[in-house]
Write a protein that holds these residues in place. Structure first.
Motif, PDB file in Angstrom:
ATOM      1  N   VAL A 178       8.294  -1.861  -4.553  1.00 13.16           N
ATOM      2  CA  VAL A 178       7.528  -1.183  -3.505  1.00 13.16           C
ATOM      3  C   VAL A 178       8.425  -0.225  -2.726  1.00 13.16           C
ATOM      4  N   SER A 179       9.619  -0.682  -2.375  1.00 10.07           N
ATOM      5  CA  SER A 179      10.560   0.182  -1.652  1.00 10.07           C
ATOM      6  C   SER A 179      10.962   1.385  -2.493  1.00 10.07           C
ATOM      7  N   GLY A 180      11.187   1.165  -3.796  1.00  8.31           N
ATOM      8  CA  GLY A 180      11.552   2.260  -4.684  1.00  8.31           C
ATOM      9  C   GLY A 180      10.453   3.295  -4.800  1.00  8.31           C
ATOM     10  N   ALA A 181       9.213   2.832  -4.864  1.00  9.08           N
ATOM     11  CA  ALA A 181       8.093   3.758  -4.954  1.00  9.08           C
ATOM     12  C   ALA A 181       7.982   4.601  -3.693  1.00  9.08           C
ATOM     13  N   ARG A 182       8.136   3.964  -2.553  1.00  5.46           N
ATOM     14  CA  ARG A 182       8.050   4.717  -1.286  1.00  5.46           C
ATOM     15  C   ARG A 182       9.162   5.744  -1.190  1.00  5.46           C
ATOM     16  N   ALA A 183      10.349   5.367  -1.631  1.00  4.39           N
ATOM     17  CA  ALA A 183      11.470   6.311  -1.610  1.00  4.39           C
ATOM     18  C   ALA A 183      11.200   7.503  -2.523  1.00  4.39           C
ATOM     19  N   ALA A 184      10.401   7.289  -3.570  1.00  6.12           N
ATOM     20  CA  ALA A 184      10.063   8.363  -4.509  1.00  6.12           C
ATOM     21  C   ALA A 184       8.859   9.175  -4.044  1.00  6.12           C
ATOM     22  N   GLY A 185       8.297   8.826  -2.879  1.00  4.13           N
ATOM     23  CA  GLY A 185       7.224   9.622  -2.299  1.00  4.13           C
ATOM     24  C   GLY A 185       5.818   9.109  -2.533  1.00  4.13           C
ATOM     25  N   LEU A 186       5.690   7.942  -3.173  1.00  8.41           N
ATOM     26  CA  LEU A 186       4.371   7.373  -3.419  1.00  8.41           C
ATOM     27  C   LEU A 186       3.940   6.514  -2.226  1.00  8.41           C
ATOM     28  N   SER A 187       2.637   6.336  -2.076  1.00  8.84           N
ATOM     29  CA  SER A 187       2.145   5.267  -1.225  1.00  8.84           C
ATOM     30  C   SER A 187       2.322   3.974  -2.013  1.00  8.84           C
ATOM     31  N   ALA A 188       2.702   2.894  -1.349  1.00  8.13           N
ATOM     32  CA  ALA A 188       2.947   1.653  -2.079  1.00  8.13           C
ATOM     33  C   ALA A 188       2.497   0.466  -1.252  1.00  8.13           C
ATOM     34  N   TYR A 189       1.917  -0.502  -1.944  1.00  6.60           N
ATOM     35  CA  TYR A 189       1.379  -1.689  -1.285  1.00  6.60           C
ATOM     36  C   TYR A 189       1.948  -2.932  -1.945  1.00  6.60           C
ATOM     37  N   ARG A 190       2.441  -3.843  -1.120  1.00  6.20           N
ATOM     38  CA  ARG A 190       3.003  -5.105  -1.621  1.00  6.20           C
ATOM     39  C   ARG A 190       1.871  -6.096  -1.876  1.00  6.20           C
ATOM     40  N   TRP A 191       1.686  -6.447  -3.141  1.00  5.59           N
ATOM     41  CA  TRP A 191       0.603  -7.330  -3.564  1.00  5.59           C
ATOM     42  C   TRP A 191       0.892  -8.787  -3.189  1.00  5.59           C
ATOM     43  N   ASN A 192      -0.110  -9.428  -2.577  1.00  8.98           N
ATOM     44  CA  ASN A 192      -0.005 -10.840  -2.235  1.00  8.98           C
ATOM     45  C   ASN A 192      -1.066 -11.684  -2.923  1.00  8.98           C
ATOM     46  N   GLY A 193      -2.088 -11.056  -3.480  1.00  8.54           N
ATOM     47  CA  GLY A 193      -3.157 -11.783  -4.141  1.00  8.54           C
ATOM     48  C   GLY A 193      -4.479 -11.061  -4.005  1.00  8.54           C
ATOM     49  N   PRO A 194      -5.530 -11.596  -4.628  1.00  7.66           N
ATOM     50  CA  PRO A 194      -6.832 -10.919  -4.645  1.00  7.66           C
ATOM     51  C   PRO A 194      -7.426 -10.620  -3.275  1.00  7.66           C
ATOM     52  N   ALA A 195      -6.978 -11.317  -2.234  1.00  8.87           N
ATOM     53  CA  ALA A 195      -7.470 -11.000  -0.886  1.00  8.87           C
ATOM     54  C   ALA A 195      -7.108  -9.572  -0.486  1.00  8.87           C
ATOM     55  N   ASP A 196      -6.087  -9.002  -1.149  1.00 10.32           N
ATOM     56  CA  ASP A 196      -5.665  -7.632  -0.842  1.00 10.32           C
ATOM     57  C   ASP A 196      -6.624  -6.579  -1.397  1.00 10.32           C
ATOM     58  N   LEU A 197      -7.526  -6.974  -2.272  1.00 10.89           N
ATOM     59  CA  LEU A 197      -8.398  -5.990  -2.926  1.00 10.89           C
ATOM     60  C   LEU A 197      -9.293  -5.256  -1.929  1.00 10.89           C
ATOM     61  N   ARG A 198      -9.671  -5.931  -0.871  1.00  7.63           N
ATOM     62  CA  ARG A 198     -10.513  -5.276   0.138  1.00  7.63           C
ATOM     63  C   ARG A 198      -9.790  -4.069   0.731  1.00  7.63           C
ATOM     64  N   TYR A 199      -8.517  -4.262   1.067  1.00  4.63           N
ATOM     65  CA  TYR A 199      -7.727  -3.149   1.610  1.00  4.63           C
ATOM     66  C   TYR A 199      -7.591  -2.037   0.578  1.00  4.63           C
ATOM     67  N   LEU A 200      -7.304  -2.404  -0.666  1.00  9.18           N
ATOM     68  CA  LEU A 200      -7.087  -1.392  -1.695  1.00  9.18           C
ATOM     69  C   LEU A 200      -8.355  -0.598  -1.991  1.00  9.18           C
ATOM     70  N   ARG A 201      -9.496  -1.269  -1.967  1.00  4.07           N
ATOM     71  CA  ARG A 201     -10.759  -0.552  -2.165  1.00  4.07           C
ATOM     72  C   ARG A 201     -10.962   0.481  -1.047  1.00  4.07           C
ATOM     73  N   ALA A 202     -10.644   0.083   0.168  1.00  3.50           N
ATOM     74  CA  ALA A 202     -10.788   0.997   1.297  1.00  3.50           C
ATOM     75  C   ALA A 202      -9.807   2.167   1.167  1.00  3.50           C
ATOM     76  N   ALA A 203      -8.575   1.866   0.738  1.00  2.38           N
ATOM     77  CA  ALA A 203      -7.568   2.925   0.612  1.00  2.38           C
ATOM     78  C   ALA A 203      -7.966   3.967  -0.428  1.00  2.38           C
TER      79      ALA A 203
END
Length: 206
Positions: A178-203
Motif C-alpha cells: 500500500v505504501s509503495g503504491a501511494r509513493a508511485a502516485g496511486l490511491s491505495a487502500y489497506r484491505w482488512n476484509g469484506p467489510a471494506d467493500l462498502r467503502y470501495l464501492r463508494a470510492a
C-alpha cells in the motif's frame, strides 16, 4: 486538493481475492511430524521467495528448494518432497464477496487488473479457481520481473490498465505494498476484509 475519482481498480490476489485455510498446512505438518508453521516459514524466507517472484526460478524449482531446506527436519529427502507436494495440492479458495464486487466494478465499465506478486503457476491457479476471465489484465510479478512494492511494478500495472496512476485505486492486505503504491502516485487502500467493500464501492461509485 481532492484526488480525481479512480477509473480503474488494481486488486491483490492472495489475502484479498484468494484465501488460504491455515488448517491445511497445519494438517500436513502434523502428519509429517513437522513443527507448526515451518512450511510457510521456509517458503516465505526471502532468499527462496524473491527469485520466484521475479521469474528467475520456476514455481517447481522454488518448491524443490523448500523440500531441500525441509529435509533436515524430516530426515528423509523423499518424505520432505512428499510433504511439500501434499501441501501444494491445496490452491486456496476464492472469497465470493470479493469476486461479486469485482464483477460489479467491471459491469460498471471500470477496468480491473489483478496485481499480484506471484509465480509462473498463477495462470494455472486462475484456471483451477475459474478466475481466468474475471480480469481485464493480469500483472504478475514473475512475468514482468519486478515485484510490489517497487515503483516499477506499479508503473507497469498502470500501463497495462492504460490508466494514469492518479486514476487507479489499489487494494492490498500488506502495508508495504500500500505504501509503495501511494509513493508511485496511486490511491491505495489497506484491505482488512469484506467489510471494506462498502467503502470501495463508494470510492468507485458503483
Amino acid at each position: 486538493m481532492a484526488r480525481e475519482r479512480a477509473t480503474a481498480l488494481l486488486v491483490d490476489f492472495d489475502g484479498v481475492v484468494r484465501r488460504w485455510d491455515p488448517a491445511v498446512a497445519a494438517g500436513v505438518e502434523r502428519d509429517y511430524g513437522l513443527s507448526t508453521g515451518v512450511l510457510g516459514e521456509i517458503a516465505m524466507s526471502w532468499g527462496l521467495l524473491q527469485p520466484v517472484l521475479t521469474g528467475r526460478v520456476s514455481h517447481a524449482e522454488w518448491m524443490s528448494s523448500v523440500a531441500d531446506a525441509l529435509t533436515p527436519s524430516v530426515g528423509d529427502p523423499g518424505q520432505a518432497r512428499a510433504a511439500v507436494q501434499e501441501w501444494q495440492r491445496y490452491r486456496g479458495e476464492v472469497d465470493p464477496e470479493v469476486l461479486a464486487f469485482i464483477r460489479e466494478v467491471r459491469a460498471a465499465g471500470i477496468r480491473v487488473a489483478l496485481g499480484t506478486n506471484a509465480t509462473d503457476l498463477l495462470d494455472a491457479d486462475l484456471a483451477a479457481l475459474d478466475l481466468t476471465d474475471e480480469w481485464d489484465v493480469v500483472v504478475n510479478s514473475s512475468v514482468i520481473g519486478v515485484h510490489k512494492p517497487a515503483p516499477e511494478y506499479f508503473q507497469a500495472a498502470c500501463a497495462a490498465l492504460e490508466t494514469s496512476p492518479g486514476r487507479v485505486l489499489f487494494v492490498d492486505d500488506e502495508d508495504r505494498a500500500v505504501s509503495g503504491a501511494r509513493a508511485a502516485g496511486l490511491s491505495a487502500y489497506r484491505w482488512n476484509g469484506p467489510a471494506d467493500l462498502r467503502y470501495l464501492r463508494a470510492a468507485l461509485a458503483v
